[in-house]
Motif scaffolding. Structure first.
Motif, PDB file in Angstrom:
ATOM      1  N   TRP A  26     -41.917  12.603  63.773  1.00  0.00           N
ATOM      2  CA  TRP A  26     -43.017  13.552  64.011  1.00  0.00           C
ATOM      3  C   TRP A  26     -42.556  14.710  64.872  1.00  0.00           C
ATOM      4  N   LYS A  73     -44.323  17.927  67.485  1.00  0.00           N
ATOM      5  CA  LYS A  73     -45.527  18.497  68.099  1.00  0.00           C
ATOM      6  C   LYS A  73     -45.178  19.846  68.732  1.00  0.00           C
ATOM      7  N   ASN A 107     -56.441  26.299  67.091  1.00  0.00           N
ATOM      8  CA  ASN A 107     -56.508  25.059  66.311  1.00  0.00           C
ATOM      9  C   ASN A 107     -55.396  24.114  66.759  1.00  0.00           C
ATOM     10  N   PHE A 108     -55.788  23.051  67.424  1.00  0.00           N
ATOM     11  CA  PHE A 108     -54.793  22.082  67.899  1.00  0.00           C
ATOM     12  C   PHE A 108     -54.360  21.135  66.777  1.00  0.00           C
ATOM     13  N   ILE A 109     -55.198  21.017  65.757  1.00  0.00           N
ATOM     14  CA  ILE A 109     -54.906  20.010  64.731  1.00  0.00           C
ATOM     15  C   ILE A 109     -53.605  20.322  63.996  1.00  0.00           C
ATOM     16  N   ASN A 110     -53.384  21.608  63.682  1.00  0.00           N
ATOM     17  CA  ASN A 110     -52.176  21.955  62.932  1.00  0.00           C
ATOM     18  C   ASN A 110     -50.937  22.095  63.816  1.00  0.00           C
ATOM     19  N   SER A 113     -49.276  19.683  65.081  1.00  0.00           N
ATOM     20  CA  SER A 113     -48.346  18.556  64.959  1.00  0.00           C
ATOM     21  C   SER A 113     -48.311  18.058  63.527  1.00  0.00           C
ATOM     22  N   ARG A 114     -47.268  17.313  63.235  1.00  0.00           N
ATOM     23  CA  ARG A 114     -47.144  16.765  61.893  1.00  0.00           C
ATOM     24  C   ARG A 114     -46.319  15.489  61.976  1.00  0.00           C
ATOM     25  N   THR A 115     -46.721  14.504  61.191  1.00  0.00           N
ATOM     26  CA  THR A 115     -45.975  13.250  61.197  1.00  0.00           C
ATOM     27  C   THR A 115     -45.752  12.781  59.763  1.00  0.00           C
ATOM     28  N   PRO A 131     -49.040   9.550  59.004  1.00  0.00           N
ATOM     29  CA  PRO A 131     -50.286   9.820  59.739  1.00  0.00           C
ATOM     30  C   PRO A 131     -51.108   8.564  59.980  1.00  0.00           C
ATOM     31  N   ASP A 132     -51.730   8.528  61.132  1.00  0.00           N
ATOM     32  CA  ASP A 132     -52.520   7.374  61.540  1.00  0.00           C
ATOM     33  C   ASP A 132     -53.932   7.512  60.963  1.00  0.00           C
ATOM     34  N   ARG A 133     -54.222   6.695  59.948  1.00  0.00           N
ATOM     35  CA  ARG A 133     -55.547   6.780  59.315  1.00  0.00           C
ATOM     36  C   ARG A 133     -56.506   5.726  59.862  1.00  0.00           C
TER      37      ARG A 133
END
Ligand SMILES: [Zn+2]
Lengths: 297, 655
Positions: free
Chosen positions: B606, B608, B620-623, B625-627, B630-632
């Motif tokens: 990942w 961040k 926008n904090f959501i974009n 980071s990327r893994t 992803p934790d669903r």
């Protein structure tokens, strides 16, 4: 004694209706899943492959939720537009299957077949729906009369103080008693419908009232016991589920299974109520009520 | 002759009393203006009337032909005033609703009648119906160093619809109530090229600007009224027929306000050298401890990180519901909080307002910026400190609200108000307060400014940020800093601490945030883990992997990032590999697209951007980071619980 006999008979009857309960559980799961799964999809798309969900582990994070932006807006509008529709469909569905459930717990000791369950559901649907709206209307009216009015009046006459609180508590208690009575009326009426040769709506309602008040001494405490058990069960379940926050895939799967088993049990408890009232009604049939009220029947 | 000599003697004694110190040993500010006011509150007519002796010193190097005074209360005279034209409302229809200030006599220190020389001006909007700025042409222009004395008999009628000031039944909040000097700014002060008066009209979206002054105020009012003020009580005496006279004194504050209401309950507490008085209605007595704790928290935090609170007295008021229009306002040594009769413990709104309004004692009280022209300097800086204090004392995640699973930090409130606003780009943060279009005044001057101050702290660190404010205090306390002056302090402290790590100065930061309208948004657009060709091929063809350990799990791992907004800020990038390795990169954030490529660490798990969420300008904090994985779980858990609750609900309501 009569109460415990009916309660135990009701319990046996509810177990006998396990198939019907299974059907109710299955359809309610399907209905609500159809509503919730698209929301799940929107959330998955909204969060994408982000790591941000780690900030949601300890509870709601207002920044993370807000940053969903357009996804949040569509989630909210979807939820608010769909929620009441799903609830309405759920009411229809449960009312529909209540017919089958009452059929499967009455009289004979056989377990009814699935087609028979559906046939009975269809046969009594309109009567049951009519009864449902009638009773709900009465409950709402009473809630307004017993709780809304006195509390509203004391609030209007001055700033809320301990008096408002006491009046509120008393009003809620009185209302809960009334609710027990309304449930008795509804259950007696429905039990009568499924057992009568020629079902009739107002006759059923009349029977519900006369039976409730004609055998009040046994009916009321029995229903009270059932309600308390249901309430305790509900409160316990919500308490457990709220604090249970699994963080692994396996844990969440276990949560899903557990909640669905609990819902199955919850529906069985309802069937127990139906069964107990039906059993009491069948016992009462052979006894002439001490004071037949107003010659309603 | 005699006639002229008498007032002169009186004024000399008055000037003498103003120059002597009662509260602090030494004056904290230059004595440019001072007021000696003696008034009576008429609780039936809702008026305050009496006399005012005041002075103004020409500290510029030029001759000044006039003086200008604020006549704020005239904003409530009619719906044609600038205040009501801007707000769109009305001060009310009945005479008792209106507010105004009338002058019956105006003389100078020599006793010369100035009444023929006064007239109203409208420097901001040419609204001739507005009479909130009074100009007096001096019979003799004031030469450099001259002191202009004035004697004014005035009557102030308080308005019934309280907007910071006014009355409601027996409740009085008396602010913006006396003729008050504007600020004469010599050239060079606050980046001015030419000397002149800075005296703006009363606007709906604006606060104030004044010199630090000494106030000697005498108030006569019915005995049963409880009074709170920004002054220290020097004397209380019984006047005739159930009246009392309070003598109050304040030094080095920019405004003097007071409140009177028979229903106040009075509580006192002490923090170090500061005696604190709290006035609130009976119904909120339960909140006394919470309120004192909040103000003491703010005193402690600001003293430690900015500078000392120099006054030994402080009064604050939580107005009753009938006086809620006076809530949430600051007059340095007096401020008003805002609460409700039943404020649950988990809701920190009352504390938040208390911390905020107290904070203004620093940001515009001590550091007396021009609130008309640079509102971000008081509201923005103060909101930044408010959020830091609230989150520090009430929980980093629960400064504003702390209810089970729903927690709201104060800093999130500022950021979301700014980042989620549709109008976040219509104007820069450097605007006169009444010029913000589309109702953006609050969002811009409070929230955007607080948000970029957090981002500044993200870049230069908390320690240096505190040092910036300590230096700002050392340099500008009891003076009038402009935005540029603040930026200069930042530049100075940052270059002293970091050298040229961030460039020759930090102007680039302020160009992006304070003076710009762009947004900031960084995004991880992709993660690529590419398995390199087998060992043998690699040795033959691949110059990239020369010298690297040869094995079958050799990956070329790439992080691809994007700058979506116009704002460029340096950000940390944390890259985490499957094998546990972590690399912290520093990206200057300038390029539109940026890649980081790695060999020899295996696959990236990942990444961040800004892993500690220090760049709060990012919309926008959501974009960020990327893994790969992803934790669903949380979404599934939420869905499962929702399904179950809906099942229970439907079952419960279907009899
Ligand atoms: Zn403020």
């Amino acid at each position: 004694m009569k109460i415990f006999k009916s309660l135990s008979s009701g319990a046996l009857r509810s177990l006998r209706s396990w198939k019907g309960v299974l059907i109710i559980w299955f359809f309610s799961l399907i209905l609500i899943s159809v509503f919730v799964i698209p929301m799940k999809g929107t959330m998955r798309t909204g969060f994408g492959s982000s790591m941000i969900t780690e900030r949601l582990r300890d509870g709601l994070d207002i920044e993370v939720i807000s940053d969903l932006g357009p996804y949040l807006a569509s989630l909210a509008s979807y939820f608010f537009s769909g929620f009441f529709f799903v609830i309405f469909l759920g009411i229809l569905l449960n009312t529909f299957f209540a017919g089958g459930l009452f059929q499967s717990i009455k009289g004979s000791k056989d377990i009814i077949s699935v087609p028979c369950f559906f046939r009975a559901s269809a046969r009594y649907f309109w009567y049951f729906l009519g009864l449902y709206f009638m009773i709900i209307f009465m409950i709402i009216f009473f809630a307004f009369l017993i709780v809304g009015l006195p509390v509203g009046l004391t609030l209007q006459s001055g700033t809320p103080g301990p008096m408002t609180f006491i009046i509120g508590i008393i009003a809620v208690l009185v209302f809960s008693m009334a609710e027990v009575i309304f449930l008795l009326v509804a259950d007696y009426a429905r039990a009568w419908l499924v057992s009568s040769e020629k079902p009739a709506f107002f006759k059923a309602l009349g029977f519900g009232f006369s039976e409730t008040f004609g055998h009040f001494a046994s009916s009321f405490p029995m229903m009270l016991i059932l309600m308390v058990i249901q309430l305790l069960f509900g409160a316990l379940v919500i308490l457990v589920i709220r604090s249970w926050t699994p963080v692994t895939g396996g844990g969440v799967f276990l949560l899903f299974i557990t909640t669905q088993i609990l819902f199955y049990i919850k529906t069985l408890l309802k069937a127990w109520r139906f069964g107990s009232v039906t059993s009491l009604k069948e016992t009462n049939k052979n006894i002439v009520p001490p004071n037949p009220p107003g010659g309603a029947l | 002759m005699k006639k002229k000599v008498m007032p002169f003697v009186v004024l000399l004694t008055f000037a003498g009393s103003l120059h002597s110190q009662i509260i602090n040993k030494e004056p904290l500010s230059p004595r440019i203006t001072g007021y000696n006011i003696d008034v009576k509150l008429d609780t039936a007519a809702k008026t305050v009337s009496g006399t005012m002796k005041a002075f103004w010193v020409n500290t510029s190097s030029g001759t000044v032909p006039d003086i200008q005074l604020h006549m704020y209360m005239n904003a409530f005279r009619s719906r044609n005033s600038t205040l009501y034209k801007e707000s769109g409302g009305s001060p009310g229809k009945k005479d008792l609703d209106l507010g105004w200030i009338n002058i019956s006599s105006f003389t100078d220190g020599n006793g010369t009648d100035l009444m023929p020389l006064i007239h109203y001006i409208h420097p901001d909007d040419a609204n001739s119906a507005d009479s909130t700025v009074l100009q007096v042409i001096l019979p003799k222009p004031a030469r450099p160093g001259d002191t202009v004395f004035i004697n004014v008999d005035f009557e102030t009628k308080l308005p019934s619809r309280i907007r910071r000031t006014g009355f409601s039944g027996e409740y009085f909040f008396v602010a913006q109530w006396f003729p008050k000097f504007g600020v004469y700014e010599p050239s060079g002060m606050r980046q001015r090229s030419q000397s002149g008066w800075n005296c703006h009209q009363f606007h709906v979206n604006s606060e104030f600007y004044a010199n630090h002054s000494v106030y000697d105020v005498k108030i006569t009012l019915p005995e049963r009224y409880v009074v709170g003020s920004g002054g220290m009580l020097i004397n209380e005496s019984v006047a005739d027929s159930n009246l009392k006279t309070l003598t109050l004194r304040a030094e080095d504050i920019v405004d003097f306000a007071w409140t009177a209401w028979p229903g106040y309950k009075v509580f006192t507490d002490k923090w170090e050298h500061v005696s604190i008085t709290l006035l609130l209605p009976e119904a909120r007595v339960k909140q006394v401890d919470r309120q004192f704790t909040a103000v003491k928290n703010a005193l402690e935090y600001l003293t430690k990180n900015v500078g000392p609170f120099p006054w030994p007295h402080l009064t604050f008021v939580d107005p009753p519901t009938i006086g809620s229009g006076a809530s949430g306002m600051e007059y340095t040594t007096l401020f008003t909080s805002m609460s409700a009769d039943r404020m649950p413990e988990w809701m920190h709104m009352g504390e938040m307002v208390t911390v905020h309004e107290f904070g203004h004692a620093y940001f515009m009280g001590i550091l007396a910026s021009n609130e008309f022209e640079e509102p971000w300097m008081d509201e923005g800086i103060n909101s930044f400190w408010e959020a830091r204090i609230m989150d520090h004392y009430y929980g980093e995640n629960s400064g504003l609200m702390d209810y089970r699973y729903l927690k709201i930090p104060d800093k999130a409130y500022s950021r979301l108000t700014y980042t989620k606003s549709d109008n976040r780009q219509v104007v820069s943060n450097n605007e006169y307060s009444w010029n913000y279009p589309h109702g953006t005044y609050g969002m811009m001057s409070y929230n955007k400014a607080a948000t970029w101050l957090y981002s500044l702290m993200g870049v230069i660190g908390e320690k240096t940020t505190n040092e910036v404010f300590r230096e700002y205090y050392r340099k500008w306390a009891f003076r009038h800093p402009s935005g540029k002056d603040f930026v200069n302090v930042v530049n100075e402290v940052v270059t002293k601490t970091y050298g040229d790590k961030f460039g020759a100065d930090m102007n680039w930061f302020f160009d992006e945030t304070l003076y710009g309208t762009g947004i900031c948004d960084y995004r991880v657009s992709n993660l690529i883990n590419k398995k390199l060709p087998s060992e043998k091929k690699m040795q033959e063809n691949d110059s990239l992997s020369k010298g690297l350990p040869l094995n079958d799990s050799l990956y070329k791992a790439v992080v691809q990032m994007e700058r979506l907004g116009e704002v460029m800020l340096p950000v940390d990038v944390l890259v985490h590999f499957k094998n546990g390795d972590e690399i912290l990169e520093n990206w200057d954030g300038k390029a539109r697209y940026k890649d980081f490529t790695y060999l020899g660490h295996g696959k990236i798990e990942w990444v961040k951007i800004d892993p500690e969420y220090k760049n709060r300008m990012d919309v926008n904090f959501i974009n960020n980071s990327r893994t790969e994985d992803p934790d669903r779980v949380l979404i599934r858990r939420f869905a499962d619980k929702l399904i179950f609750l809906m099942q229970l609900y439907i079952s419960a309501i279907t009899l």
